[in-house]
Write an enzyme that holds these catalytic residues in place. Sequence first.
Site, PDB file in Angstrom:
ATOM      1  N   ASP A   1       0.862  -1.181   0.000  1.00  0.00           N
ATOM      2  CA  ASP A   1       0.000   0.000   0.000  1.00  0.00           C
ATOM      3  C   ASP A   1       0.897   1.228   0.000  1.00  0.00           C
ATOM      4  O   ASP A   1       1.970   1.219   0.619  1.00  0.00           O
ATOM      5  CB  ASP A   1      -0.902   0.012   1.233  1.00  0.00           C
ATOM      6  CG  ASP A   1      -1.972  -1.071   1.194  1.00  0.00           C
ATOM      7  OD1 ASP A   1      -2.400  -1.448   0.090  1.00  0.00           O
ATOM      8  OD2 ASP A   1      -2.386  -1.526   2.271  1.00  0.00           O
TER       9      ASP A   1
ATOM     10  N   ASP B   1      -7.010  -1.442  -4.100  1.00  0.00           N
ATOM     11  CA  ASP B   1      -7.986  -1.089  -3.064  1.00  0.00           C
ATOM     12  C   ASP B   1      -8.992  -0.071  -3.593  1.00  0.00           C
ATOM     13  O   ASP B   1     -10.198  -0.184  -3.340  1.00  0.00           O
ATOM     14  CB  ASP B   1      -7.282  -0.506  -1.835  1.00  0.00           C
ATOM     15  CG  ASP B   1      -6.318  -1.477  -1.184  1.00  0.00           C
ATOM     16  OD1 ASP B   1      -6.516  -2.698  -1.303  1.00  0.00           O
ATOM     17  OD2 ASP B   1      -5.358  -1.000  -0.556  1.00  0.00           O
TER      18      ASP B   1
END
Length: 165
Positions: free
Chosen positions: A118, A136
Site C-alpha cells: 500500500d 484497493d
Amino acid sequence: MRPLPFGLLVAAATLVLDQATKLGLLFLTDLPIRQPIVLAPFAQLVVVWNRGVSYGLFQQHTELGRWLLVAVSVLAAVALTAWMARTGTRLLAGALGLIVGGAIGNAIDRIAYGAVFDFVHLHAGGWSWYVFNVADAGIVLGVAGLLYDAVRAERRNAREIRSDA
C-alpha cells in the site's frame, strides 16, 4: 461491447494499473528509501506492507494466514467473474471487473511479497485515512458501483410495480 468482455477489460485494466504503479514505485523510484514523498499538503506516498485485508484488519503473520488470504481472493475473483458472465449490464460488469482486478492485484502481492504493498496516504490536520493502493481503490469503486446498481434496480422495480397497479 457486451457486458462480459467489458467487465473483463475493466478487470485487466485495474490489474495492470495496480501492478504497474506498485512495480514502478518499488523498483523505479527511491520511495522505499526516502519515504514519505509529499504530493500535496494532504497526500503522500509511503511504503506500507499490509498483511491483513481492508484497512489492515485481520493481520496474518503466518504462512497459513497468507495463503488463506490468497485463496479467499482467488475464490472471490472466480465467483465474481461467474456473476459477471451472467449479468446483463455493463455497469454491473464494470463494477465487478473493478473488484476482480483489485482482488487479483492484491493476491499477486501476497504471493510475491507475502503482503500487500500500500502506498497512498491521505491526511488532513489530525485526520489520517488508511494507506491504500490502486487495487484497493478499484475494489471500493466496484462496491460503490454494485450499490448504485442495486439502488437503480430497486427504483426500477418500484416503478414497474406502480405501473402494474
